[in-house]
Design a protein around this motif. Sequence first.
Motif, mmCIF file in Angstrom:
data_model
loop_
_atom_site.group_PDB
_atom_site.id
_atom_site.type_symbol
_atom_site.label_atom_id
_atom_site.label_comp_id
_atom_site.label_asym_id
_atom_site.label_seq_id
_atom_site.Cartn_x
_atom_site.Cartn_y
_atom_site.Cartn_z
ATOM 1 N N ASP A 23 6.256 -3.816 -2.349
ATOM 2 C CA ASP A 23 6.830 -2.929 -1.679
ATOM 3 C C ASP A 23 5.667 -2.186 -0.121
ATOM 4 O O ASP A 23 6.204 -1.468 0.225
ATOM 5 C CB ASP A 23 7.914 -1.615 -1.984
ATOM 6 C CG ASP A 23 8.766 -1.190 -1.273
ATOM 7 O OD1 ASP A 23 8.860 -1.980 0.496
ATOM 8 O OD2 ASP A 23 9.162 0.104 -1.146
ATOM 9 N N GLN A 24 5.421 -3.996 0.047
ATOM 10 C CA GLN A 24 3.886 -3.047 1.255
ATOM 11 C C GLN A 24 4.536 -3.214 2.373
ATOM 12 O O GLN A 24 5.131 -3.712 3.056
ATOM 13 C CB GLN A 24 3.065 -4.261 0.952
ATOM 14 C CG GLN A 24 1.996 -3.895 -0.154
ATOM 15 C CD GLN A 24 2.338 -5.077 -0.993
ATOM 16 O OE1 GLN A 24 3.473 -5.390 -1.461
ATOM 17 N NE2 GLN A 24 1.075 -5.558 -1.870
ATOM 18 N N LYS A 25 4.413 -2.276 3.260
ATOM 19 C CA LYS A 25 4.619 -2.080 4.748
ATOM 20 C C LYS A 25 3.576 -2.854 5.855
ATOM 21 O O LYS A 25 4.557 -3.834 6.572
ATOM 22 C CB LYS A 25 3.876 -1.219 5.764
ATOM 23 C CG LYS A 25 4.871 0.133 4.446
ATOM 24 C CD LYS A 25 6.071 0.252 4.943
ATOM 25 C CE LYS A 25 6.864 1.153 3.553
ATOM 26 N NZ LYS A 25 8.405 1.789 3.764
ATOM 27 N N LYS A 26 2.784 -3.609 5.333
ATOM 28 C CA LYS A 26 1.803 -4.937 5.577
ATOM 29 C C LYS A 26 2.395 -6.206 4.895
ATOM 30 O O LYS A 26 1.755 -6.342 3.770
ATOM 31 C CB LYS A 26 0.639 -4.624 5.982
ATOM 32 C CG LYS A 26 0.361 -3.171 7.037
ATOM 33 C CD LYS A 26 -1.449 -2.917 7.826
ATOM 34 C CE LYS A 26 -2.053 -2.926 6.177
ATOM 35 N NZ LYS A 26 -3.287 -3.123 7.005
ATOM 36 N N LEU A 27 2.742 -6.888 5.700
ATOM 37 C CA LEU A 27 1.898 -8.747 4.986
ATOM 38 C C LEU A 27 1.332 -8.896 4.916
ATOM 39 O O LEU A 27 1.472 -10.332 5.719
ATOM 40 C CB LEU A 27 3.380 -9.111 4.679
ATOM 41 C CG LEU A 27 5.082 -8.317 3.656
ATOM 42 C CD1 LEU A 27 5.957 -9.025 3.701
ATOM 43 C CD2 LEU A 27 4.267 -8.125 2.079
ATOM 44 N N ASN A 28 -0.169 -8.664 4.463
ATOM 45 C CA ASN A 28 -1.271 -9.990 4.633
ATOM 46 C C ASN A 28 -1.623 -10.615 3.460
ATOM 47 O O ASN A 28 -1.302 -9.526 2.769
ATOM 48 C CB ASN A 28 -1.882 -8.880 5.986
ATOM 49 C CG ASN A 28 -2.548 -8.015 5.368
ATOM 50 O OD1 ASN A 28 -2.597 -8.071 4.355
ATOM 51 N ND2 ASN A 28 -2.647 -7.526 6.301
ATOM 52 N N LEU A 29 -2.459 -11.537 3.609
ATOM 53 C CA LEU A 29 -3.383 -11.957 2.298
ATOM 54 C C LEU A 29 -4.465 -10.439 1.445
ATOM 55 O O LEU A 29 -3.516 -10.821 0.269
ATOM 56 C CB LEU A 29 -4.197 -12.791 2.960
ATOM 57 C CG LEU A 29 -3.924 -14.063 1.709
ATOM 58 C CD1 LEU A 29 -3.244 -14.329 1.080
ATOM 59 C CD2 LEU A 29 -4.907 -15.324 2.185
ATOM 60 N N ASP A 30 -4.970 -9.959 2.505
ATOM 61 C CA ASP A 30 -5.104 -9.158 1.507
ATOM 62 C C ASP A 30 -4.546 -7.802 0.712
ATOM 63 O O ASP A 30 -5.140 -7.371 -0.190
ATOM 64 C CB ASP A 30 -6.597 -7.605 2.476
ATOM 65 C CG ASP A 30 -7.527 -8.672 3.550
ATOM 66 O OD1 ASP A 30 -7.697 -10.265 2.641
ATOM 67 O OD2 ASP A 30 -7.909 -8.568 4.603
ATOM 68 N N ASP A 31 -3.102 -7.776 0.679
ATOM 69 C CA ASP A 31 -2.573 -6.852 0.392
ATOM 70 C C ASP A 31 -1.632 -6.860 -0.569
ATOM 71 O O ASP A 31 -1.476 -7.012 -1.625
ATOM 72 C CB ASP A 31 -1.394 -6.168 1.772
ATOM 73 C CG ASP A 31 -2.372 -4.984 2.145
ATOM 74 O OD1 ASP A 31 -3.302 -4.518 2.121
ATOM 75 O OD2 ASP A 31 -1.734 -4.438 3.348
ATOM 76 N N LEU A 32 -1.413 -8.757 -0.442
ATOM 77 C CA LEU A 32 -0.565 -9.842 -1.259
ATOM 78 C C LEU A 32 -1.167 -9.944 -2.821
ATOM 79 O O LEU A 32 -1.093 -10.101 -4.385
ATOM 80 C CB LEU A 32 0.467 -10.613 -0.820
ATOM 81 C CG LEU A 32 1.408 -10.067 0.153
ATOM 82 C CD1 LEU A 32 1.715 -11.290 1.070
ATOM 83 C CD2 LEU A 32 1.804 -9.504 -0.818
#
Length: 63
Positions: A23-32
């Motif tokens: 449920d991240q607000k930002k969907l980028n490779l570092d967060d996923l």
Amino acid sequence: MGIQFDIIANNEIDIVVQAIYRDQKKLNLDDLLNLAFVIYAPSVNWSFRQGWTAFDLFLLIEY
């Protein structure tokens, strides 16, 4: 929700990538990305890992 790929390139090289959506607000490779590494096993007695692992227990076991 997550997905994991274990790609066996040949008898010596194994590539593991795992992405998790929390449920991240930002969907980028570092967060996923939860883990991503390459295993090089030149023999049955030796294996080397290079990359990013999620926790130390993963380094100690094969399962």
